[in-house]
Scaffold this motif. Structure first.
Motif, mmCIF file in Angstrom:
data_model
loop_
_atom_site.group_PDB
_atom_site.id
_atom_site.type_symbol
_atom_site.label_atom_id
_atom_site.label_comp_id
_atom_site.label_asym_id
_atom_site.label_seq_id
_atom_site.Cartn_x
_atom_site.Cartn_y
_atom_site.Cartn_z
ATOM 1 N N ASP A 83 1.056 -58.920 -5.891
ATOM 2 C CA ASP A 83 0.395 -57.695 -6.357
ATOM 3 C C ASP A 83 0.371 -57.684 -7.888
ATOM 4 N N VAL A 84 -0.815 -57.851 -8.448
ATOM 5 C CA VAL A 84 -0.936 -57.927 -9.910
ATOM 6 C C VAL A 84 -1.182 -56.541 -10.513
ATOM 7 N N GLY A 85 -1.718 -55.640 -9.727
ATOM 8 C CA GLY A 85 -2.150 -54.339 -10.242
ATOM 9 C C GLY A 85 -1.042 -53.534 -10.894
ATOM 10 N N VAL A 86 -1.406 -52.848 -11.952
ATOM 11 C CA VAL A 86 -0.486 -51.903 -12.599
ATOM 12 C C VAL A 86 -1.229 -50.580 -12.708
ATOM 13 N N ASN A 87 -0.820 -49.617 -11.898
ATOM 14 C CA ASN A 87 -1.526 -48.332 -11.846
ATOM 15 C C ASN A 87 -0.525 -47.192 -11.875
ATOM 16 N N MET B 291 6.965 -61.734 -15.375
ATOM 17 C CA MET B 291 6.606 -63.156 -15.440
ATOM 18 C C MET B 291 5.515 -63.410 -16.479
ATOM 19 N N THR B 292 4.623 -62.422 -16.670
ATOM 20 C CA THR B 292 3.571 -62.569 -17.673
ATOM 21 C C THR B 292 4.196 -62.729 -19.061
ATOM 22 N N ILE B 293 5.167 -61.865 -19.359
ATOM 23 C CA ILE B 293 5.816 -61.922 -20.680
ATOM 24 C C ILE B 293 6.633 -63.205 -20.811
ATOM 25 N N ALA C 28 -12.642 -62.755 -3.705
ATOM 26 C CA ALA C 28 -13.323 -61.528 -3.269
ATOM 27 C C ALA C 28 -13.476 -60.593 -4.464
ATOM 28 N N HIS C 29 -14.432 -59.662 -4.373
ATOM 29 C CA HIS C 29 -14.733 -58.774 -5.508
ATOM 30 C C HIS C 29 -15.351 -57.488 -4.982
ATOM 31 N N SER C 30 -15.871 -56.672 -5.881
ATOM 32 C CA SER C 30 -16.338 -55.341 -5.462
ATOM 33 C C SER C 30 -17.570 -55.410 -4.558
ATOM 34 N N ARG C 31 -18.283 -56.537 -4.557
ATOM 35 C CA ARG C 31 -19.475 -56.666 -3.707
ATOM 36 C C ARG C 31 -19.178 -57.421 -2.414
ATOM 37 N N ILE D 195 -6.974 -55.868 -8.784
ATOM 38 C CA ILE D 195 -8.133 -54.967 -8.789
ATOM 39 C C ILE D 195 -7.953 -53.848 -9.816
ATOM 40 N N GLY D 196 -6.773 -53.208 -9.779
ATOM 41 C CA GLY D 196 -6.548 -52.057 -10.649
ATOM 42 C C GLY D 196 -6.835 -50.749 -9.940
ATOM 43 N N LYS D 197 -6.521 -50.703 -8.618
ATOM 44 C CA LYS D 197 -6.706 -49.459 -7.852
ATOM 45 C C LYS D 197 -5.440 -49.193 -7.048
ATOM 46 N N PRO D 198 -4.795 -48.025 -7.263
ATOM 47 C CA PRO D 198 -3.501 -47.791 -6.626
ATOM 48 C C PRO D 198 -3.542 -47.892 -5.100
ATOM 49 N N ARG D 199 -2.661 -48.729 -4.568
ATOM 50 C CA ARG D 199 -2.470 -48.896 -3.108
ATOM 51 C C ARG D 199 -3.776 -49.136 -2.350
ATOM 52 N N PHE D 200 -4.671 -49.902 -2.957
ATOM 53 C CA PHE D 200 -5.992 -50.146 -2.358
ATOM 54 C C PHE D 200 -5.881 -50.999 -1.091
ATOM 55 N N VAL D 201 -4.985 -51.983 -1.118
ATOM 56 C CA VAL D 201 -4.851 -52.881 0.044
ATOM 57 C C VAL D 201 -3.842 -52.281 1.017
ATOM 58 N N CYS E 79 -1.203 -66.296 -19.268
ATOM 59 C CA CYS E 79 0.186 -65.997 -18.877
ATOM 60 C C CYS E 79 0.323 -65.434 -17.455
ATOM 61 N N THR E 80 -0.532 -64.482 -17.080
ATOM 62 C CA THR E 80 -0.372 -63.857 -15.758
ATOM 63 C C THR E 80 -0.621 -64.861 -14.624
ATOM 64 N N PRO E 81 -1.735 -65.605 -14.645
ATOM 65 C CA PRO E 81 -1.937 -66.613 -13.589
ATOM 66 C C PRO E 81 -0.817 -67.647 -13.534
ATOM 67 N N GLY F 129 -10.475 -59.969 -6.947
ATOM 68 C CA GLY F 129 -10.649 -59.782 -8.385
ATOM 69 C C GLY F 129 -11.145 -61.074 -9.003
ATOM 70 N N ARG F 130 -12.077 -60.944 -9.953
ATOM 71 C CA ARG F 130 -12.645 -62.155 -10.579
ATOM 72 C C ARG F 130 -12.727 -61.994 -12.093
ATOM 73 N N SER F 131 -11.710 -61.311 -12.676
ATOM 74 C CA SER F 131 -11.721 -61.153 -14.136
ATOM 75 C C SER F 131 -11.345 -62.476 -14.795
ATOM 76 N N ASN F 132 -11.741 -62.603 -16.079
ATOM 77 C CA ASN F 132 -11.403 -63.816 -16.830
ATOM 78 C C ASN F 132 -9.911 -63.926 -17.090
HETATM 79 P P1 NAP Z 1 -10.721 -55.979 -14.120
HETATM 80 O O1 NAP Z 1 -11.223 -56.834 -15.215
HETATM 81 O O2 NAP Z 1 -11.087 -54.538 -14.097
HETATM 82 O O3 NAP Z 1 -11.176 -56.648 -12.735
HETATM 83 C C1 NAP Z 1 -10.982 -55.978 -11.538
HETATM 84 C C2 NAP Z 1 -11.561 -56.817 -10.422
HETATM 85 O O4 NAP Z 1 -11.381 -56.101 -9.217
HETATM 86 C C3 NAP Z 1 -13.060 -57.098 -10.577
HETATM 87 O O5 NAP Z 1 -13.331 -58.457 -10.352
HETATM 88 C C4 NAP Z 1 -13.703 -56.208 -9.507
HETATM 89 O O6 NAP Z 1 -14.844 -56.767 -8.915
HETATM 90 C C5 NAP Z 1 -12.603 -56.133 -8.473
HETATM 91 N N1 NAP Z 1 -12.727 -54.920 -7.689
HETATM 92 C C6 NAP Z 1 -12.862 -53.656 -8.135
HETATM 93 N N2 NAP Z 1 -13.013 -52.816 -7.081
HETATM 94 C C7 NAP Z 1 -12.970 -53.569 -5.983
HETATM 95 C C8 NAP Z 1 -13.093 -53.281 -4.593
HETATM 96 N N3 NAP Z 1 -13.278 -52.037 -4.160
HETATM 97 N N4 NAP Z 1 -13.006 -54.312 -3.730
HETATM 98 C C9 NAP Z 1 -12.819 -55.571 -4.152
HETATM 99 N N5 NAP Z 1 -12.712 -55.902 -5.458
HETATM 100 C C10 NAP Z 1 -12.792 -54.907 -6.360
HETATM 101 O O7 NAP Z 1 -9.124 -56.005 -14.049
HETATM 102 P P2 NAP Z 1 -8.058 -57.158 -14.448
HETATM 103 O O8 NAP Z 1 -7.965 -57.255 -15.927
HETATM 104 O O9 NAP Z 1 -8.286 -58.384 -13.657
HETATM 105 O O10 NAP Z 1 -6.725 -56.448 -13.933
HETATM 106 C C11 NAP Z 1 -6.543 -56.087 -12.588
HETATM 107 C C12 NAP Z 1 -5.252 -55.324 -12.450
HETATM 108 O O11 NAP Z 1 -4.172 -56.153 -12.851
HETATM 109 C C13 NAP Z 1 -5.143 -54.074 -13.331
HETATM 110 O O12 NAP Z 1 -4.391 -53.099 -12.659
HETATM 111 C C14 NAP Z 1 -4.361 -54.555 -14.538
HETATM 112 O O13 NAP Z 1 -3.650 -53.513 -15.175
HETATM 113 C C15 NAP Z 1 -3.420 -55.521 -13.887
HETATM 114 N N6 NAP Z 1 -2.893 -56.578 -14.757
HETATM 115 C C16 NAP Z 1 -1.562 -56.808 -14.680
HETATM 116 C C17 NAP Z 1 -0.994 -57.801 -15.444
HETATM 117 C C18 NAP Z 1 0.466 -58.049 -15.328
HETATM 118 O O14 NAP Z 1 1.026 -58.770 -16.123
HETATM 119 N N7 NAP Z 1 1.139 -57.499 -14.313
HETATM 120 C C19 NAP Z 1 -1.781 -58.567 -16.302
HETATM 121 C C20 NAP Z 1 -3.156 -58.327 -16.344
HETATM 122 C C21 NAP Z 1 -3.707 -57.332 -15.549
HETATM 123 P P3 NAP Z 1 -16.233 -57.005 -9.716
HETATM 124 O O15 NAP Z 1 -16.020 -58.273 -10.492
HETATM 125 O O16 NAP Z 1 -17.235 -57.150 -8.646
HETATM 126 O O17 NAP Z 1 -16.432 -55.810 -10.590
#
Ligand code: NAP
Length: 281
Positions: free
Chosen positions: A226-230, A264-266, A186-189, A207-213, A138-140, A163-166
């Motif tokens: 911006d997908v993050g929710v923090n 949009m996800t919902i 891009a990702h944490s490495r 990513i899931g980090k407040p105001r990281f970018v 749904c989110t993508p 971010g590279r989550s599933n």
């Molecule tokens: P996740 O599984 O924790 O994945 C976070 C990704 O961010 C990982 O791939 C990680 O890299 C990368 N990352 C972490 N620190 C980083 C850094 N310093 N620099 C670059 N990349 C970094 O999280 P997620 O499930 O994808 O969710 C991400 C955010 O989206 C969260 O805030 C979540 O609440 C939000 N979200 C929102 C919705 C929506 O509907 N709005 C839906 C789903 C998720 P590595 O792979 O190397 O660890």
């Protein structure tokens, strides 16, 4: 330009409601989504409430099954199997995260591919990567909708996904690739992240980090999603992964948090439920 996911999702839900209203005459019933909520986590309860409201707005039948945190993995899997067999159910969603003693992977695999409205089942994921018909997460899916509604041309653009989550990063990168963007993940490495993000004409941050970018990481005219929710550590209010106030003047389009990707996800969950229903007719 601020892209409002709230407005777009309201429009799309109203269109869906009109379509669903024609189903009783055509098919004898409306789509039925079952949401399983384990435990009382306030975040999960609030997400499920949002899903119930969206079902009401679109005319989709909704059943929420609440189970205590003490439910065993076997009991939960048995409940899912029962719903898989139930012909009156079109979509099954188990709200994540689950208590530690329950394997999320097993839960996701147990929901039948045909009723997997989240698009998390390995067969749906595989089908997405093989360009086969599938339920798209749904989110993508919502992110691509937002970009298109904002008039952002995706084909030929340089897109960077952080971010590279599933659930978000990988599928959104795949969908952007399918739209003929040139995609960097891009990702944490990632070394020197700012130099990577600077190349982005489309920047998706999950990513899931407040105001990281920060503003210095974004090029003038980029489309920023911006997908993050923090929770903001200072104010306790909801905020995204990007510094919205600083980046908004530079971006061509940007999504706010809240009110951007979340609604949009919902909305896409409702769409997926309707799609699953129609495939079963
Ligand atoms: P996740 O599984 O924790 O994945 C976070 C990704 O961010 C990982 O791939 C990680 O890299 C990368 N990352 C972490 N620190 C980083 C850094 N310093 N620099 C670059 N990349 C970094 O999280 P997620 O499930 O994808 O969710 C991400 C955010 O989206 C969260 O805030 C979540 O609440 C939000 N979200 C929102 C919705 C929506 O509907 N709005 C839906 C789903 C998720 P590595 O792979 O190397 O660890």
């Amino acid at each position: 330009m601020i892209i409002s996911g709230k407005e777009l999702s309201a429009t799309l839900k109203a269109q869906m409601a009109e379509t669903v209203a024609t189903f009783p005459e055509k098919y004898g019933r409306v789509p039925h989504l079952v949401v399983i909520l384990v435990g009382n986590d306030p975040g999960s309860v609030s997400y499920v409430t949002g899903k119930v409201k969206a079902c009401e707005a679109t005319g989709i039948k909704n059943t929420t099954i609440r189970k205590p945190e003490t439910i065993t993995e076997d009991e939960l899997l048995a409940l899912i199997r029962e719903l898989n067999e139930d012909d009156s159910v079109d979509g099954i969603l188990v709200q994540l995260p689950l208590p530690k003693h329950i394997s999320e992977a097993k839960v996701i695999e147990t929901i039948s591919k045909e009723k997997d409205v989240d698009g998390f089942h390995p067969l749906n994921v595989a089908a997405l990567w093989q360009k086969q018909p599938c339920t798209v997460a749904c989110t993508p899916k919502g992110i691509i909708r937002l970009l298109k509604a904002a008039g952002v041309q995706i084909a030929g653009k340089r897109a960077v996904v952080i971010g590279r989550s599933n659930i978000v990063g990988l599928p959104v990168a795949k969908l952007l690739l399918d739209e003929n963007a040139t995609v960097t993940i891009a990702h944490s490495r990632t070394a020197d992240l700012a130099s990577v993000t600077h190349s982005a004409e489309i920047l998706v941050v999950a990513i899931g980090k407040p105001r990281f970018v920060t503003a210095d990481m974004v090029s003038e005219g980029a489309a920023v999603i911006d997908v993050g929710v923090n929770r903001d550590p200072q104010t306790g209010k909801l905020c995204g992964d990007v510094d919205f106030e600083a980046i908004e003047p530079k971006a061509s389009v940007i999504t706010p948090v809240p009110g951007g990707v979340g609604p949009m996800t919902i909305c896409c969950l409702m769409e997926n439920t309707i799609e699953c229903f129609l495939r079963r007719q």
